[in-house]
Design a protein around this motif. Structure first.
Motif, short mmCIF file in Angstrom:
data_model
loop_
_atom_site.label_atom_id
_atom_site.label_comp_id
_atom_site.label_asym_id
_atom_site.label_seq_id
_atom_site.Cartn_x
_atom_site.Cartn_y
_atom_site.Cartn_z
N LEU A 275 -10.89 17.82 -1.01
CA LEU A 275 -11.63 17.16 -2.09
C LEU A 275 -11.20 17.68 -3.46
O LEU A 275 -11.07 16.90 -4.41
CB LEU A 275 -13.13 17.35 -1.89
N ARG A 276 -10.97 18.98 -3.58
CA ARG A 276 -10.51 19.53 -4.86
C ARG A 276 -9.12 19.00 -5.21
O ARG A 276 -8.84 18.67 -6.37
CB ARG A 276 -10.48 21.05 -4.81
N SER A 277 -8.25 18.92 -4.21
CA SER A 277 -6.90 18.40 -4.43
C SER A 277 -6.95 16.94 -4.87
O SER A 277 -6.22 16.53 -5.78
CB SER A 277 -6.08 18.55 -3.16
N ALA A 278 -7.81 16.16 -4.23
CA ALA A 278 -7.95 14.75 -4.61
C ALA A 278 -8.48 14.63 -6.03
O ALA A 278 -8.04 13.76 -6.79
CB ALA A 278 -8.88 14.04 -3.64
N GLY A 279 -9.38 15.52 -6.40
CA GLY A 279 -9.89 15.50 -7.77
C GLY A 279 -8.82 15.82 -8.79
O GLY A 279 -8.71 15.18 -9.84
N ARG A 280 -7.99 16.83 -8.48
CA ARG A 280 -6.90 17.18 -9.40
C ARG A 280 -5.88 16.05 -9.49
O ARG A 280 -5.39 15.73 -10.57
CB ARG A 280 -6.20 18.46 -8.92
N ASP A 281 -5.54 15.45 -8.34
CA ASP A 281 -4.57 14.34 -8.35
C ASP A 281 -5.11 13.15 -9.13
O ASP A 281 -4.38 12.50 -9.88
CB ASP A 281 -4.23 13.91 -6.92
N GLY A 282 -6.39 12.86 -8.95
CA GLY A 282 -6.99 11.74 -9.68
C GLY A 282 -7.02 12.01 -11.17
O GLY A 282 -6.75 11.12 -11.98
N LEU A 283 -7.30 13.25 -11.55
CA LEU A 283 -7.30 13.61 -12.96
C LEU A 283 -5.90 13.52 -13.55
O LEU A 283 -5.71 13.07 -14.68
CB LEU A 283 -7.86 15.03 -13.14
N ALA A 284 -4.90 13.91 -12.77
CA ALA A 284 -3.52 13.82 -13.25
C ALA A 284 -3.12 12.37 -13.50
O ALA A 284 -2.42 12.06 -14.46
CB ALA A 284 -2.56 14.45 -12.23
N VAL A 285 -3.59 11.46 -12.65
CA VAL A 285 -3.28 10.04 -12.87
C VAL A 285 -4.00 9.53 -14.11
O VAL A 285 -3.44 8.77 -14.90
CB VAL A 285 -3.68 9.21 -11.62
N LEU A 286 -5.23 9.97 -14.28
CA LEU A 286 -5.97 9.53 -15.46
C LEU A 286 -5.32 10.01 -16.75
O LEU A 286 -5.38 9.34 -17.77
CB LEU A 286 -7.42 10.02 -15.40
N THR A 287 -4.67 11.16 -16.69
CA THR A 287 -3.98 11.65 -17.88
C THR A 287 -2.52 11.24 -17.90
O THR A 287 -1.74 11.72 -18.70
CB THR A 287 -4.09 13.18 -17.96
#
Length: 161
Positions: A52-64
């Protein structure tokens, strides 16, 4: 299908899944011992949190706009959704949910599951009735009526008779 039968089927599925998870924990405890079983359950919970943490970081990277280089958008979304789904399944105590979580992590299974769900969600009608009606469609237009300031008079004082 009426809503009550869908909720009954879903309730039955959840009860059966709960029974299967409890049975798998008891079975694993009998085979590997209580301490080993608790260690496996703890390890799968930690794996779920990490996913879940990895998915959150990946999603944040896409948003940025830093991530998903070289991936098609739907592949990246499927991977992200797969990580979240697997993480939640790993957090559920039991071994059947862990097995499903492992399957969802496989790219071929993940792509098949989520593309099937996407196709079904596109055929679901917006108003929520199933099956979708293929009846007569009547086009129309709406007119907004705006009251003029002269039409808005304060209410008169109450009168007694």
């Amino acid at each position: 299908m009426p809503k009550s039968s869908v909720s009954q089927i879903l309730s039955l599925f959840l009860v059966l899944a709960l029974i299967a998870e409890i049975t798998s924990i008891i079975w694993a405890g009998q085979i590997w011992g209580v301490v080993s079983t608790l260690g496996l359950l703890l390890a799968s919970g930690i794996a779920g949190v990490c996913l879940l943490r990895s998915a959150g970081r990946d999603g944040l990277a896409v948003l940025t706009r830093r991530g998903s280089a070289g991936l098609k958008p739907e592949d990246f979304h499927y991977r992200l959704l797969g990580q979240v789904t697997s993480g939640v399944l790993f957090l559920v105590p039991g071994f059947f949910s862990d097995l499903l979580g492992l399957l969802v992590l496989l790219p071929m299974v993940r792509r098949w599951v989520f593309s099937t769900l996407a196709i079904r969600s596109q055929s679901w009608p917006a108003h929520g009735n199933w099956p979708p009606s293929r009846g007569l469609i009547i086009d129309g237009e709406s007119i907004e009526i705006v009251a003029s300031p002269d039409d808005q008079q304060p209410p008169s004082a109450p009168t007694s008779h």
